[in-house]
Design a protein around this motif. Structure first.
Motif, PDB file in Angstrom:
ATOM      1  N   MET A  79      40.226  43.946  40.417  1.00  0.00           N
ATOM      2  CA  MET A  79      39.749  45.892  40.221  1.00  0.00           C
ATOM      3  C   MET A  79      41.541  45.862  41.102  1.00  0.00           C
ATOM      4  O   MET A  79      42.591  46.650  40.135  1.00  0.00           O
ATOM      5  CB  MET A  79      39.220  46.231  41.021  1.00  0.00           C
ATOM      6  N   ILE A  80      41.996  46.242  41.984  1.00  0.00           N
ATOM      7  CA  ILE A  80      43.101  45.971  43.290  1.00  0.00           C
ATOM      8  C   ILE A  80      43.742  44.912  42.689  1.00  0.00           C
ATOM      9  O   ILE A  80      44.798  45.215  42.356  1.00  0.00           O
ATOM     10  CB  ILE A  80      42.916  47.012  44.079  1.00  0.00           C
ATOM     11  N   ARG A  81      43.174  43.746  42.646  1.00  0.00           N
ATOM     12  CA  ARG A  81      44.329  43.387  41.762  1.00  0.00           C
ATOM     13  C   ARG A  81      44.397  43.342  40.896  1.00  0.00           C
ATOM     14  O   ARG A  81      45.959  42.273  40.848  1.00  0.00           O
ATOM     15  CB  ARG A  81      43.214  41.909  42.274  1.00  0.00           C
ATOM     16  N   SER A  82      44.250  43.583  39.963  1.00  0.00           N
ATOM     17  CA  SER A  82      44.487  43.700  38.581  1.00  0.00           C
ATOM     18  C   SER A  82      45.848  45.092  38.890  1.00  0.00           C
ATOM     19  O   SER A  82      46.714  45.046  37.987  1.00  0.00           O
ATOM     20  CB  SER A  82      43.603  44.650  37.987  1.00  0.00           C
ATOM     21  N   PHE A  83      45.450  46.139  39.714  1.00  0.00           N
ATOM     22  CA  PHE A  83      46.543  46.999  39.876  1.00  0.00           C
ATOM     23  C   PHE A  83      47.874  46.379  40.732  1.00  0.00           C
ATOM     24  O   PHE A  83      48.792  46.002  40.394  1.00  0.00           O
ATOM     25  CB  PHE A  83      46.451  47.878  41.345  1.00  0.00           C
ATOM     26  N   LEU A  84      47.923  45.347  41.422  1.00  0.00           N
ATOM     27  CA  LEU A  84      49.085  44.696  41.787  1.00  0.00           C
ATOM     28  C   LEU A  84      49.814  43.559  40.558  1.00  0.00           C
ATOM     29  O   LEU A  84      51.140  44.144  40.462  1.00  0.00           O
ATOM     30  CB  LEU A  84      48.885  43.568  43.014  1.00  0.00           C
ATOM     31  N   ALA A  85      49.052  43.108  39.651  1.00  0.00           N
ATOM     32  CA  ALA A  85      49.570  42.660  38.833  1.00  0.00           C
ATOM     33  C   ALA A  85      50.336  43.309  38.050  1.00  0.00           C
ATOM     34  O   ALA A  85      51.247  43.347  37.127  1.00  0.00           O
ATOM     35  CB  ALA A  85      48.461  41.983  37.821  1.00  0.00           C
ATOM     36  N   ALA A  86      50.020  44.186  37.441  1.00  0.00           N
ATOM     37  CA  ALA A  86      50.018  45.710  36.615  1.00  0.00           C
ATOM     38  C   ALA A  86      51.683  45.906  37.907  1.00  0.00           C
ATOM     39  O   ALA A  86      52.796  45.391  36.489  1.00  0.00           O
ATOM     40  CB  ALA A  86      49.306  46.355  36.682  1.00  0.00           C
ATOM     41  N   THR A  87      51.517  46.040  38.843  1.00  0.00           N
ATOM     42  CA  THR A  87      53.034  46.799  39.466  1.00  0.00           C
ATOM     43  C   THR A  87      53.910  46.384  39.046  1.00  0.00           C
ATOM     44  O   THR A  87      55.378  45.651  38.879  1.00  0.00           O
ATOM     45  CB  THR A  87      52.451  47.492  40.583  1.00  0.00           C
ATOM     46  N   ALA A  88      53.249  44.313  39.490  1.00  0.00           N
ATOM     47  CA  ALA A  88      54.536  43.196  38.853  1.00  0.00           C
ATOM     48  C   ALA A  88      55.476  43.284  37.756  1.00  0.00           C
ATOM     49  O   ALA A  88      55.998  43.086  37.597  1.00  0.00           O
ATOM     50  CB  ALA A  88      53.867  41.940  39.557  1.00  0.00           C
ATOM     51  N   VAL A  89      54.636  43.382  36.333  1.00  0.00           N
ATOM     52  CA  VAL A  89      54.915  43.667  35.215  1.00  0.00           C
ATOM     53  C   VAL A  89      55.620  45.611  35.464  1.00  0.00           C
ATOM     54  O   VAL A  89      56.059  45.083  33.586  1.00  0.00           O
ATOM     55  CB  VAL A  89      54.234  43.021  34.408  1.00  0.00           C
ATOM     56  N   LEU A  90      55.355  46.194  36.294  1.00  0.00           N
ATOM     57  CA  LEU A  90      56.248  47.110  35.545  1.00  0.00           C
ATOM     58  C   LEU A  90      54.943  47.875  34.782  1.00  0.00           C
ATOM     59  O   LEU A  90      55.155  48.599  33.846  1.00  0.00           O
ATOM     60  CB  LEU A  90      57.338  48.119  35.717  1.00  0.00           C
ATOM     61  N   LYS A 108      59.168  57.257  36.648  1.00  0.00           N
ATOM     62  CA  LYS A 108      60.439  56.818  37.698  1.00  0.00           C
ATOM     63  C   LYS A 108      60.078  55.944  37.327  1.00  0.00           C
ATOM     64  O   LYS A 108      59.572  54.671  37.121  1.00  0.00           O
ATOM     65  CB  LYS A 108      60.129  57.278  39.362  1.00  0.00           C
ATOM     66  N   THR A 109      60.888  54.410  37.354  1.00  0.00           N
ATOM     67  CA  THR A 109      61.286  52.795  37.928  1.00  0.00           C
ATOM     68  C   THR A 109      60.525  52.428  38.666  1.00  0.00           C
ATOM     69  O   THR A 109      60.591  53.047  39.532  1.00  0.00           O
ATOM     70  CB  THR A 109      63.208  52.731  37.857  1.00  0.00           C
ATOM     71  N   ALA A 110      59.087  51.767  38.154  1.00  0.00           N
ATOM     72  CA  ALA A 110      58.292  50.683  39.177  1.00  0.00           C
ATOM     73  C   ALA A 110      59.268  49.894  40.083  1.00  0.00           C
ATOM     74  O   ALA A 110      59.378  48.811  39.678  1.00  0.00           O
ATOM     75  CB  ALA A 110      57.571  50.602  38.830  1.00  0.00           C
ATOM     76  N   VAL A 111      60.020  50.294  40.780  1.00  0.00           N
ATOM     77  CA  VAL A 111      60.525  49.323  42.326  1.00  0.00           C
ATOM     78  C   VAL A 111      59.296  49.247  43.082  1.00  0.00           C
ATOM     79  O   VAL A 111      58.769  50.463  43.810  1.00  0.00           O
ATOM     80  CB  VAL A 111      62.139  49.735  42.763  1.00  0.00           C
ATOM     81  N   ALA A 112      59.617  47.867  44.062  1.00  0.00           N
ATOM     82  CA  ALA A 112      58.764  48.037  45.403  1.00  0.00           C
ATOM     83  C   ALA A 112      58.663  49.539  46.337  1.00  0.00           C
ATOM     84  O   ALA A 112      57.616  49.326  46.465  1.00  0.00           O
ATOM     85  CB  ALA A 112      59.424  46.813  46.073  1.00  0.00           C
ATOM     86  N   GLU A 113      59.547  49.870  46.517  1.00  0.00           N
ATOM     87  CA  GLU A 113      60.546  50.838  47.383  1.00  0.00           C
ATOM     88  C   GLU A 113      59.856  52.276  46.866  1.00  0.00           C
ATOM     89  O   GLU A 113      59.334  53.818  47.189  1.00  0.00           O
ATOM     90  CB  GLU A 113      61.659  50.803  47.891  1.00  0.00           C
ATOM     91  N   LEU A 114      59.203  52.586  45.455  1.00  0.00           N
ATOM     92  CA  LEU A 114      58.613  53.945  44.720  1.00  0.00           C
ATOM     93  C   LEU A 114      57.461  54.316  46.017  1.00  0.00           C
ATOM     94  O   LEU A 114      56.586  53.406  45.707  1.00  0.00           O
ATOM     95  CB  LEU A 114      58.426  53.581  43.801  1.00  0.00           C
ATOM     96  N   PRO A 115      57.201  55.771  46.032  1.00  0.00           N
ATOM     97  CA  PRO A 115      55.974  55.753  46.689  1.00  0.00           C
ATOM     98  C   PRO A 115      54.837  55.841  45.498  1.00  0.00           C
ATOM     99  O   PRO A 115      54.968  56.204  44.530  1.00  0.00           O
ATOM    100  CB  PRO A 115      56.156  57.165  47.095  1.00  0.00           C
ATOM    101  N   ALA A 116      54.039  55.256  46.384  1.00  0.00           N
ATOM    102  CA  ALA A 116      52.516  55.063  46.284  1.00  0.00           C
ATOM    103  C   ALA A 116      51.532  56.029  46.614  1.00  0.00           C
ATOM    104  O   ALA A 116      51.851  55.537  47.440  1.00  0.00           O
ATOM    105  CB  ALA A 116      52.426  53.515  45.291  1.00  0.00           C
ATOM    106  N   TYR A 117      49.920  55.999  45.880  1.00  0.00           N
ATOM    107  CA  TYR A 117      49.972  56.476  45.955  1.00  0.00           C
ATOM    108  C   TYR A 117      47.898  56.643  46.322  1.00  0.00           C
ATOM    109  O   TYR A 117      48.286  55.396  44.705  1.00  0.00           O
ATOM    110  CB  TYR A 117      49.342  57.781  46.100  1.00  0.00           C
TER     111      TYR A 117
END
Length: 154
Positions: free
Chosen positions: A1-12, A117-126
């Protein structure tokens, strides 16, 4: 579930549907009882001004590059308090906790960020947390599994 979230953010490519709709149901007023502020999280009273969650969920923020690990920490913390991860999708985890008197409480955690916004590592997430009203076990028991027809009264 959240692991999928990590993968999704990695590929933006985290679904923009999170931006367009609020996950159902988010009806909490304030902080759910078993959710605290974990290391690495900061309180976000307005939930980043996103998804109309202010006042409906209790939110924390962390950089997008760290929010997956933070979500895993919340899942582990909630497990120590009797909450079981019972379902969800790429950016949402539904938790269930048995009540001593019978039935179950429900809560969900949703992960999101500003997809405009462009998904970069520093972008605030919630991470938003909200209780699910009622007895979630009663609702599940009333719905037959897919492919089964409910018994007819005789």
């Amino acid at each position: 579930m959240i692991r999928s979230f990590l993968a999704a953010t990695a590929v933006l490519s985290l679904s923009t549907a999170v931006q367009a709709q609020a996950p159902a149901p988010l009806a909490a007023q304030g902080q759910p009882a078993d959710v605290g502020l974990l290391p690495g999280a900061e309180l976000s009273a307005d939930c980043g001004g996103l998804n109309n969650l202010a006042g409906r969920a209790w939110c924390v923020t962390a950089p997008l590059g760290e929010v997956g690990a933070l979500a895993d920490a919340y899942i582990a913390d909630l497990a120590t308090k009797g909450w079981l991860a019972a379902g969800g999708d790429e950016n949402r985890v539904v938790f269930v906790k048995r009540r001593e008197a019978g039935g179950c409480d429900g809560m969900q955690m949703v992960a999101f960020y500003d997809t405009s916004k462009t998904a970069v590592a520093e972008l605030p997430a919630y991470l938003g947390f909200a209780t699910i009203p009622g007895d979630v076990c009663a609702t599940a028991a009333a719905t037959p599994p897919a492919g089964q027809v409910p018994a007819r009264p005789q």
